[in-house]
Design a protein around this motif. Structure first.
Motif, short mmCIF file in Angstrom:
data_model
loop_
_atom_site.label_atom_id
_atom_site.label_comp_id
_atom_site.label_asym_id
_atom_site.label_seq_id
_atom_site.Cartn_x
_atom_site.Cartn_y
_atom_site.Cartn_z
N GLY A 80 -1.57 -16.41 19.79
CA GLY A 80 -1.84 -16.50 18.36
C GLY A 80 -2.68 -17.71 18.03
O GLY A 80 -2.81 -18.08 16.86
N PHE A 111 -0.96 -14.75 13.63
CA PHE A 111 0.06 -14.02 14.39
C PHE A 111 0.07 -12.52 14.07
O PHE A 111 0.21 -11.70 15.00
N ARG A 125 -2.68 -11.24 16.10
CA ARG A 125 -2.27 -11.17 17.50
C ARG A 125 -1.51 -9.87 17.77
O ARG A 125 -1.67 -9.25 18.83
#
Length: 319
Positions: free
Chosen positions: A183, A224, A227
């Motif tokens: 991330g 994130f 990700r």
């Protein structure tokens, strides 16, 4: 770092363009810049995709292009940062771009990686779950990883605390291959810091660290969820071990379903969380009671690789 081609530099420069605080949508660039010819079209101020998002971004592209020299300077700085840690680059222009990832619509235009990307990564599954995992959850993640290693499945996860850490560690302990999707940028400090040793062990053990961000990018709230897109897109399916209704792993289950990937929810999760029970009831996810529930549905890696190559060939043909 291996030599960067002029086309790769051009692609990165387009990604680095800014008009005020905005950049051209990276997934749009990834879809449309998979051939040198298409890349030149974009550099010339047009976007070879007929869609609402393309039309919205066209004005932004043309506004930003006069600052292409500034963008190229940013690219040089980021490439130097990647080289300083020994990272390599792969882009949608390259035949070794991950096969599973090339087939999703919101793919990233580039990846920086430590460790090799391998063809066998096509036969892969993501094991994900909450950072605040229970002991039972950690054991289930480890057991699933070990069982999949025995089936020659590559294990992807996100290097986070909890379930991710358990999955990566168990894979390594079993002699398997694991890939951590970060991330943060590949040259940034490891996040979380407590997994610095695990990150090094993954690379040293024949696995890889992968990042879709600029090498110097630190962690942020928006990185994130991005990700999660790559963790889903790069695999054949996602196995969620433990996740509340607010967990990023729940988000990944949704993304995996949208990608047309398999979504596997451990039985204990499907019976304890209403969101998980709903996904199973609606046929959007498989409730996992044994390894066969996963392995029999993972699909054929060779077909994935063939489909990805066909996608690239169509791009090269201008179709």
């Amino acid at each position: 770092m291996t030599a960067i081609t002029p086309q790769q530099r051009d692609l990165l420069a387009i990604c680095a363009l800014r008009a005020g605080s905005k950049s051209v949508d990276w997934s749009l660039l990834a879809r449309t810049c998979q051939s040198p010819e298409a890349l030149q079209v974009v550099l010339g101020g047009d976007i070879p995709e007929d869609s609402a998002i393309s039309r919205r971004n066209l004005t932004l592209l043309r506004e930003a292009l006069p600052a292409i020299d500034d963008a190229r300077s940013r690219v040089t700085m980021e490439l130097e940062a990647a080289e300083s840690v020994g990272a390599r680059l792969v882009t949608v222009l390259d035949p070794n771009y991950p096969a599973n990832l090339r087939l999703v619509p919101n793919l990233p235009p580039f990846l920086f990686h430590l460790g090799d990307l391998e063809e066998r990564d096509a036969r892969s599954a993501a094991i994900v779950g909450t950072r605040s995992a229970s002991e039972d959850g950690m054991r289930r993640a480890a057991r699933m990883a070990r069982l999949l290693v025995d089936e020659d499945v590559v294990i992807f996860s996100g290097l986070a605390k909890g379930i991710d850490t358990s999955a990566h560690t168990a894979t390594l302990d079993a002699g398997g291959r694991t890939v951590a999707v970060l991330g943060t940028g590949i040259a940034a400090k490891t996040y979380p810091a407590q997994n610095r040793g695990l990150a090094a062990r993954i690379v040293g053990g024949g696995g890889a660290l992968v990042s879709q961000f600029w090498p110097t990018s630190g962690p942020a709230t928006w990185t994130f969820p991005r990700r999660n897109v790559v963790t889903s897109g790069a695999t054949m399916g996602s196995i969620v071990i433990e996740a509340s209704s607010t967990s990023g792993a729940k988000m990944q289950a949704r993304i995996a379903y949208e990608h047309g990937k398999q979504v596997f929810l451990i039985k204990s999760l499907a019976t304890s969380e209403s969101w998980a029970a709903k996904m199973v009831a609606e046929g959007k996810a498989v409730e996992v009671t044994e390894l066969g529930d996963v392995v029999s549905r993972l699909g054929n890696a060779k077909r994935v690789q063939q489909a990805a190559q066909q996608r690239l060939q169509l791009a090269l043909a201008g179709l």
